[in-house]
Design a protein around this motif. Sequence first.
Motif, PDB file in Angstrom:
ATOM      1  N   HIS A 251       0.860  -1.342   0.113  1.00  0.00           N
ATOM      2  CA  HIS A 251       0.116   0.176   0.197  1.00  0.00           C
ATOM      3  C   HIS A 251       0.932   1.315   0.212  1.00  0.00           C
ATOM      4  O   HIS A 251       1.013   1.777   1.062  1.00  0.00           O
ATOM      5  N   PHE A 252       1.643   1.368  -1.442  1.00  0.00           N
ATOM      6  CA  PHE A 252       2.671   2.353  -1.167  1.00  0.00           C
ATOM      7  C   PHE A 252       2.054   3.996  -0.969  1.00  0.00           C
ATOM      8  O   PHE A 252       1.214   4.025  -2.027  1.00  0.00           O
ATOM      9  N   GLU A 253       2.288   4.720   0.019  1.00  0.00           N
ATOM     10  CA  GLU A 253       1.854   5.948   0.219  1.00  0.00           C
ATOM     11  C   GLU A 253       2.991   6.915  -0.709  1.00  0.00           C
ATOM     12  O   GLU A 253       3.739   6.793  -1.092  1.00  0.00           O
ATOM     13  N   PRO A 254       2.404   8.062  -1.092  1.00  0.00           N
ATOM     14  CA  PRO A 254       3.181   9.003  -1.914  1.00  0.00           C
ATOM     15  C   PRO A 254       3.964   9.557  -1.009  1.00  0.00           C
ATOM     16  O   PRO A 254       4.161  10.826  -0.649  1.00  0.00           O
ATOM     17  N   LYS A 255       5.215   9.201  -0.781  1.00  0.00           N
ATOM     18  CA  LYS A 255       6.244   9.876  -0.294  1.00  0.00           C
ATOM     19  C   LYS A 255       7.643   9.044  -0.535  1.00  0.00           C
ATOM     20  O   LYS A 255       7.617   7.919  -1.222  1.00  0.00           O
ATOM     21  N   SER A 256       8.605   9.922  -0.047  1.00  0.00           N
ATOM     22  CA  SER A 256      10.030   9.172  -0.283  1.00  0.00           C
ATOM     23  C   SER A 256      10.163   8.275   1.128  1.00  0.00           C
ATOM     24  O   SER A 256       9.993   8.770   2.122  1.00  0.00           O
ATOM     25  N   TRP A 257      10.857   7.365   0.780  1.00  0.00           N
ATOM     26  CA  TRP A 257      11.116   5.992   1.986  1.00  0.00           C
ATOM     27  C   TRP A 257      12.256   5.512   1.800  1.00  0.00           C
ATOM     28  O   TRP A 257      12.749   4.838   0.872  1.00  0.00           O
ATOM     29  N   SER A 258      13.119   5.873   2.893  1.00  0.00           N
ATOM     30  CA  SER A 258      14.310   4.774   2.896  1.00  0.00           C
ATOM     31  C   SER A 258      13.946   3.631   3.917  1.00  0.00           C
ATOM     32  O   SER A 258      13.551   3.550   4.826  1.00  0.00           O
ATOM     33  N   ILE A 259      14.450   2.443   3.293  1.00  0.00           N
ATOM     34  CA  ILE A 259      14.121   1.152   4.030  1.00  0.00           C
ATOM     35  C   ILE A 259      15.427   0.323   4.011  1.00  0.00           C
ATOM     36  O   ILE A 259      16.246   0.341   3.305  1.00  0.00           O
ATOM     37  N   GLU A 260      15.653  -0.206   5.210  1.00  0.00           N
ATOM     38  CA  GLU A 260      16.685  -0.884   5.470  1.00  0.00           C
ATOM     39  C   GLU A 260      16.482  -2.387   4.970  1.00  0.00           C
ATOM     40  O   GLU A 260      15.562  -2.960   5.585  1.00  0.00           O
ATOM     41  N   VAL A 261      17.291  -2.813   4.091  1.00  0.00           N
ATOM     42  CA  VAL A 261      17.275  -4.306   3.747  1.00  0.00           C
ATOM     43  C   VAL A 261      18.086  -5.270   4.277  1.00  0.00           C
ATOM     44  O   VAL A 261      18.285  -6.385   3.743  1.00  0.00           O
ATOM     45  N   SER A 262      19.056  -4.932   5.054  1.00  0.00           N
ATOM     46  CA  SER A 262      20.212  -5.589   5.449  1.00  0.00           C
ATOM     47  C   SER A 262      19.634  -6.790   6.251  1.00  0.00           C
ATOM     48  O   SER A 262      20.194  -7.953   6.163  1.00  0.00           O
ATOM     49  N   GLY A 263      18.373  -6.745   6.762  1.00  0.00           N
ATOM     50  CA  GLY A 263      18.035  -7.832   7.700  1.00  0.00           C
ATOM     51  C   GLY A 263      17.172  -8.952   6.882  1.00  0.00           C
ATOM     52  O   GLY A 263      16.982  -9.973   7.194  1.00  0.00           O
ATOM     53  N   ILE A 264      16.734  -8.445   5.506  1.00  0.00           N
ATOM     54  CA  ILE A 264      16.088  -9.399   4.699  1.00  0.00           C
ATOM     55  C   ILE A 264      16.843 -10.935   4.320  1.00  0.00           C
ATOM     56  O   ILE A 264      15.998 -11.918   4.480  1.00  0.00           O
ATOM     57  N   PRO A 265      17.910 -10.742   4.347  1.00  0.00           N
ATOM     58  CA  PRO A 265      18.702 -12.176   3.762  1.00  0.00           C
ATOM     59  C   PRO A 265      18.690 -13.227   5.204  1.00  0.00           C
ATOM     60  O   PRO A 265      18.296 -14.436   5.069  1.00  0.00           O
ATOM     61  N   GLN A 266      18.611 -12.575   6.301  1.00  0.00           N
ATOM     62  CA  GLN A 266      18.444 -13.480   7.422  1.00  0.00           C
ATOM     63  C   GLN A 266      16.952 -13.881   7.721  1.00  0.00           C
ATOM     64  O   GLN A 266      16.754 -15.010   8.036  1.00  0.00           O
ATOM     65  N   LEU A 267      16.008 -12.820   7.464  1.00  0.00           N
ATOM     66  CA  LEU A 267      14.610 -13.135   7.342  1.00  0.00           C
ATOM     67  C   LEU A 267      14.167 -14.248   6.521  1.00  0.00           C
ATOM     68  O   LEU A 267      13.377 -15.052   6.744  1.00  0.00           O
ATOM     69  N   THR A 268      14.771 -14.285   5.115  1.00  0.00           N
ATOM     70  CA  THR A 268      14.696 -15.112   4.010  1.00  0.00           C
ATOM     71  C   THR A 268      14.993 -16.662   4.814  1.00  0.00           C
ATOM     72  O   THR A 268      14.333 -17.437   4.523  1.00  0.00           O
ATOM     73  N   MET A 269      16.278 -16.763   5.325  1.00  0.00           N
ATOM     74  CA  MET A 269      16.691 -17.895   6.112  1.00  0.00           C
ATOM     75  C   MET A 269      15.655 -18.418   7.071  1.00  0.00           C
ATOM     76  O   MET A 269      15.513 -19.419   7.161  1.00  0.00           O
ATOM     77  N   LEU A 270      15.081 -17.489   7.992  1.00  0.00           N
ATOM     78  CA  LEU A 270      14.070 -17.833   8.895  1.00  0.00           C
ATOM     79  C   LEU A 270      12.878 -18.320   8.227  1.00  0.00           C
ATOM     80  O   LEU A 270      12.355 -19.285   8.713  1.00  0.00           O
ATOM     81  N   ALA A 271      12.334 -17.825   7.116  1.00  0.00           N
ATOM     82  CA  ALA A 271      11.200 -18.042   6.533  1.00  0.00           C
ATOM     83  C   ALA A 271      11.502 -19.664   5.892  1.00  0.00           C
ATOM     84  O   ALA A 271      10.484 -20.550   5.937  1.00  0.00           O
ATOM     85  N   ALA A 272      12.451 -19.700   5.346  1.00  0.00           N
ATOM     86  CA  ALA A 272      12.838 -21.001   4.576  1.00  0.00           C
ATOM     87  C   ALA A 272      12.798 -22.406   5.754  1.00  0.00           C
ATOM     88  O   ALA A 272      12.308 -23.167   5.375  1.00  0.00           O
ATOM     89  N   ARG A 273      13.353 -21.941   6.847  1.00  0.00           N
ATOM     90  CA  ARG A 273      13.375 -22.916   8.274  1.00  0.00           C
ATOM     91  C   ARG A 273      11.611 -23.178   8.665  1.00  0.00           C
ATOM     92  O   ARG A 273      11.513 -24.284   8.722  1.00  0.00           O
ATOM     93  N   ILE A 274      10.998 -22.068   8.680  1.00  0.00           N
ATOM     94  CA  ILE A 274       9.545 -22.083   8.982  1.00  0.00           C
ATOM     95  C   ILE A 274       8.775 -22.866   8.193  1.00  0.00           C
ATOM     96  O   ILE A 274       8.146 -24.104   8.327  1.00  0.00           O
ATOM     97  N   ILE A 275       9.013 -22.648   6.951  1.00  0.00           N
ATOM     98  CA  ILE A 275       8.249 -23.313   5.479  1.00  0.00           C
ATOM     99  C   ILE A 275       8.727 -24.886   5.749  1.00  0.00           C
ATOM    100  O   ILE A 275       8.021 -25.698   5.540  1.00  0.00           O
ATOM    101  N   ARG A 276      10.012 -25.097   5.817  1.00  0.00           N
ATOM    102  CA  ARG A 276      10.549 -26.586   5.622  1.00  0.00           C
ATOM    103  C   ARG A 276       9.987 -27.299   6.935  1.00  0.00           C
ATOM    104  O   ARG A 276       9.591 -28.394   6.569  1.00  0.00           O
ATOM    105  N   GLU A 277       9.792 -26.820   8.127  1.00  0.00           N
ATOM    106  CA  GLU A 277       9.357 -27.520   9.009  1.00  0.00           C
ATOM    107  C   GLU A 277       7.980 -27.930   8.914  1.00  0.00           C
ATOM    108  O   GLU A 277       7.600 -29.002   9.414  1.00  0.00           O
TER     109      GLU A 277
END
Length: 201
Positions: free
Chosen positions: A140-166
């Motif tokens: 739901h992208f609002e009309p604004k400039s937005w800085s987002i930290e993506v450095s945690g997404i790789p670790q989040l992806t690993m967590l998601a993979a573990r949950i889905i595999r379980e």
Amino acid sequence: MTANWIQTDEAEDVAGSIRQVLRTAQFVREDPQAWKWVAIALHSALQGVCVCHLTTTAAPVGAVTKRNASEWLAYFDDSLTNPNAKPPKTYLMNLPDLLKAVRKPYSAGDRSNVAGVAISDYELVWLQRFHEEIRNQFTHFEPKSWSIEVSGIPQLTMLAARIIREILQSGWAFRHMDLAKREELDRHLQAMAKIDWLASS
């Protein structure tokens, strides 16, 4: 023009979302906008796998809100004697509530899992922030400039993979998939957990 149809279901949608994570991860270095599609596909995979795990044989009961579950159960009872009974709309729980539900013992739709899916309190808070602050903003992208930290997404992806595999290994969620597709899904999850984000280009 000839009509073109595809056939899918909730389990196939999870598998497709995982493939999309793998695809879009290849482009994040050359195109920062690709992070959006990684996040959306990752959220879709997590939400979908929770729905697959929780849904009972009285679908969609198990993955819907408490109020909606009552509406569906009332409809099932009514439909036994009323041929004109109309099913209610479906209101799925949001991702944070789905994750809380899968953590409970016997959370699978067939109540076969003695232990709940392993998600710590810290991981739950992390995933809730991902849902509220990243996925929702991207969707739901609002009309604004937005800085987002993506450095945690790789670790989040690993967590998601573990949950889905379980959940995959617990059996219920993907019971309608044949063995070859389940094995392919497992290979994709292993690949998702090992994405080389620095090399993605």
